[in-house]
Design a protein around this motif. Structure first.
Motif, PDB file in Angstrom:
ATOM      1  N   VAL A   1      11.903  -0.328  -4.307  1.00  0.00           N
ATOM      2  CA  VAL A   1      11.170  -0.194  -3.047  1.00  0.00           C
ATOM      3  C   VAL A   1       9.798  -0.853  -3.168  1.00  0.00           C
ATOM      4  N   VAL A   2       9.461  -1.677  -2.187  1.00  0.00           N
ATOM      5  CA  VAL A   2       8.110  -2.225  -2.073  1.00  0.00           C
ATOM      6  C   VAL A   2       7.475  -1.632  -0.822  1.00  0.00           C
ATOM      7  N   TYR A   3       6.333  -0.993  -0.992  1.00  0.00           N
ATOM      8  CA  TYR A   3       5.566  -0.423   0.116  1.00  0.00           C
ATOM      9  C   TYR A   3       4.454  -1.389   0.503  1.00  0.00           C
ATOM     10  N   VAL A   4       4.160  -1.450   1.808  1.00  0.00           N
ATOM     11  CA  VAL A   4       3.089  -2.306   2.313  1.00  0.00           C
ATOM     12  C   VAL A   4       2.276  -1.517   3.325  1.00  0.00           C
ATOM     13  N   ASP A   5       0.958  -1.533   3.168  1.00  0.00           N
ATOM     14  CA  ASP A   5       0.069  -0.934   4.164  1.00  0.00           C
ATOM     15  C   ASP A   5      -1.291  -1.592   4.045  1.00  0.00           C
ATOM     16  N   ASN A   6      -2.077  -1.540   5.126  1.00  0.00           N
ATOM     17  CA  ASN A   6      -3.401  -2.165   5.103  1.00  0.00           C
ATOM     18  C   ASN A   6      -4.523  -1.141   5.205  1.00  0.00           C
ATOM     19  N   ASP A   7      -4.202   0.149   5.050  1.00  0.00           N
ATOM     20  CA  ASP A   7      -5.230   1.193   5.112  1.00  0.00           C
ATOM     21  C   ASP A   7      -5.708   1.498   3.700  1.00  0.00           C
ATOM     22  N   PRO A   8      -7.012   1.353   3.432  1.00  0.00           N
ATOM     23  CA  PRO A   8      -7.504   1.605   2.076  1.00  0.00           C
ATOM     24  C   PRO A   8      -7.241   3.023   1.584  1.00  0.00           C
ATOM     25  N   ILE A   9      -7.135   3.995   2.503  1.00  0.00           N
ATOM     26  CA  ILE A   9      -6.869   5.354   2.025  1.00  0.00           C
ATOM     27  C   ILE A   9      -5.423   5.467   1.521  1.00  0.00           C
ATOM     28  N   VAL A  10      -4.509   4.669   2.094  1.00  0.00           N
ATOM     29  CA  VAL A  10      -3.149   4.623   1.567  1.00  0.00           C
ATOM     30  C   VAL A  10      -3.157   3.976   0.188  1.00  0.00           C
ATOM     31  N   LEU A  11      -3.913   2.896   0.044  1.00  0.00           N
ATOM     32  CA  LEU A  11      -4.048   2.248  -1.262  1.00  0.00           C
ATOM     33  C   LEU A  11      -4.592   3.224  -2.299  1.00  0.00           C
ATOM     34  N   ALA A  12      -5.565   4.045  -1.887  1.00  0.00           N
ATOM     35  CA  ALA A  12      -6.151   5.009  -2.812  1.00  0.00           C
ATOM     36  C   ALA A  12      -5.128   6.037  -3.289  1.00  0.00           C
TER      37      ALA A  12
ATOM     38  N   ASP B   1      -1.150  -4.282  -0.689  1.00  0.00           N
ATOM     39  CA  ASP B   1      -2.204  -4.077   0.301  1.00  0.00           C
ATOM     40  C   ASP B   1      -2.181  -5.281   1.245  1.00  0.00           C
ATOM     41  N   ALA B   2      -1.476  -5.140   2.377  1.00  0.00           N
ATOM     42  CA  ALA B   2      -1.303  -6.265   3.294  1.00  0.00           C
ATOM     43  C   ALA B   2      -0.988  -5.745   4.681  1.00  0.00           C
ATOM     44  N   ASP B   3      -0.934  -6.672   5.643  1.00  0.00           N
ATOM     45  CA  ASP B   3      -0.775  -6.354   7.053  1.00  0.00           C
ATOM     46  C   ASP B   3       0.527  -6.951   7.564  1.00  0.00           C
ATOM     47  N   LEU B   4       1.252  -6.199   8.394  1.00  0.00           N
ATOM     48  CA  LEU B   4       2.477  -6.693   9.007  1.00  0.00           C
ATOM     49  C   LEU B   4       2.264  -8.034   9.689  1.00  0.00           C
ATOM     50  N   ARG B   5       1.073  -8.257  10.229  1.00  0.00           N
ATOM     51  CA  ARG B   5       0.795  -9.490  10.956  1.00  0.00           C
ATOM     52  C   ARG B   5       0.618 -10.696  10.045  1.00  0.00           C
ATOM     53  N   ASP B   6       0.704 -10.487   8.734  1.00  0.00           N
ATOM     54  CA  ASP B   6       0.603 -11.584   7.769  1.00  0.00           C
ATOM     55  C   ASP B   6       1.855 -11.588   6.897  1.00  0.00           C
ATOM     56  N   PRO B   7       3.017 -11.913   7.495  1.00  0.00           N
ATOM     57  CA  PRO B   7       4.263 -11.845   6.718  1.00  0.00           C
ATOM     58  C   PRO B   7       4.284 -12.779   5.519  1.00  0.00           C
ATOM     59  N   GLU B   8       3.571 -13.906   5.596  1.00  0.00           N
ATOM     60  CA  GLU B   8       3.583 -14.838   4.463  1.00  0.00           C
ATOM     61  C   GLU B   8       2.951 -14.198   3.223  1.00  0.00           C
ATOM     62  N   LYS B   9       1.859 -13.465   3.426  1.00  0.00           N
ATOM     63  CA  LYS B   9       1.231 -12.796   2.286  1.00  0.00           C
ATOM     64  C   LYS B   9       2.184 -11.791   1.664  1.00  0.00           C
ATOM     65  N   ILE B  10       2.918 -11.070   2.502  1.00  0.00           N
ATOM     66  CA  ILE B  10       3.863 -10.082   2.000  1.00  0.00           C
ATOM     67  C   ILE B  10       4.984 -10.761   1.228  1.00  0.00           C
TER      68      ILE B  10
END
Length: 282
Positions: free
Chosen positions: A110-121, A139-148
């Protein structure tokens, strides 16, 4: 001495340094509705304001979480999926995606993706994989699929030549049409092989009486930049599944989707006001 002085290398930025406690954020507000403790005053005020106009919002949050768990259960048990890309993860709580999947198939990855720093914490709680499987956090945003898609942690964890379940649970309604969420979803699905799946849920106003629907839409727009929810119709939500084969029982309220084993009586579709569905890439 300032860390910006010549010759001085700034230390690493801690996730908590990026947390703005004065602005409501979806992951923290959702945590509040679920009864969690990882939220701030702004999140509670935003959550309460929405609850004033849509009093069953907490029921909706709980039912959405149960939908995620049932969808992962279906994908791991019946569809045989062993890889999951969960975008818009949220703050860890009971029965996260990898916990549900690895109970069924310990080798699940499983790979998790979120852009909220509190989730990262809190990401360490998402990385407690079974020995046979693996988890990662990006640590990334759905709106940046290439980064993911090109992130080394995704490439190390998931084999994109084998089927993947793309989990977009209660995240798409935070992306306005101006940011073209349909294009982001298409890009992600294009990167996945045939036999992959999309599991998604989305807030809607269509189940509500007209006056309540207008109030709910007003409340959804009143949360500031991080609080706006873009309520969409069934047709608009179905657009995310274009070109996919929707599995039974189709796209419907998350309160009804494969919910036969849930405690009875079930909440009504009006109380939940959330669509959900799972579909296979042919």
């Amino acid at each position: 001495m300032s860390t910006d002085a010549p010759g001085v290398t700034p230390g690493p930025v801690h996730p908590s340094d990026r947390i703005d406690t004065s602005v409501a954020h979806p992951a923290r507000r959702y945590n509040y509705w679920l009864g969690g403790k990882d939220n701030f005053q702004a999140d509670r005020e935003s959550g309460d304001a929405m609850a004033e106009r849509f009093p069953t919002i907490r029921i909706s949050a709980l039912e959405n979480r149960r939908f995620l768990q049932r969808a992962v259960g279906y994908l791991a048990r019946e569809a045989g999926i062993r890889q999951f890309l969960d975008i818009g993860t949220g703050i860890p709580t009971a029965d996260n995606t990898h916990e549900v999947a690895q109970r069924i198939a310990p080798e699940s990855r499983v790979v998790y993706v979120d852009n909220d720093p509190i989730v990262l914490a809190h990401a360490r709680a998402l990385l407690t994989s079974s020995p046979e499987g693996a988890t990662a956090y990006i640590d990334a945003d759905l709106r940046d699929p290439e980064k993911i898609l090109h992130h080394p942690d995704l490439r190390r964890t998931i084999d994109l030549s084998r089927p993947v379940a793309l989990m977009l649970v209660a995240i798409l309604h935070f992306v306005p049409d101006s940011d073209d969420p349909y294009a982001a979803v298409r890009r992600l699905l294009d990167a996945l092989p045939p036999g992959s799946y999309l599991a998604a849920s989305h807030a809607t106003h269509e189940y509500l009486p007209p006056q309540v629907a207008e109030e709910a839409k007003a409340a959804a727009k009143g949360g500031g930049p991080h609080g706006i929810i873009n309520l969409r119709t069934l047709d608009e939500f179905t657009g995310f599944f274009a070109g996919l084969d929707v599995v039974e029982p189709g796209i419907r309220s998350v309160a009804e989707w494969r919910a036969e084993s849930e405690p009875q009586p079930r909440p009504s579709v009006v109380e939940v006001s959330m669509y959900g569905g799972v579909a296979r890439k042919p």
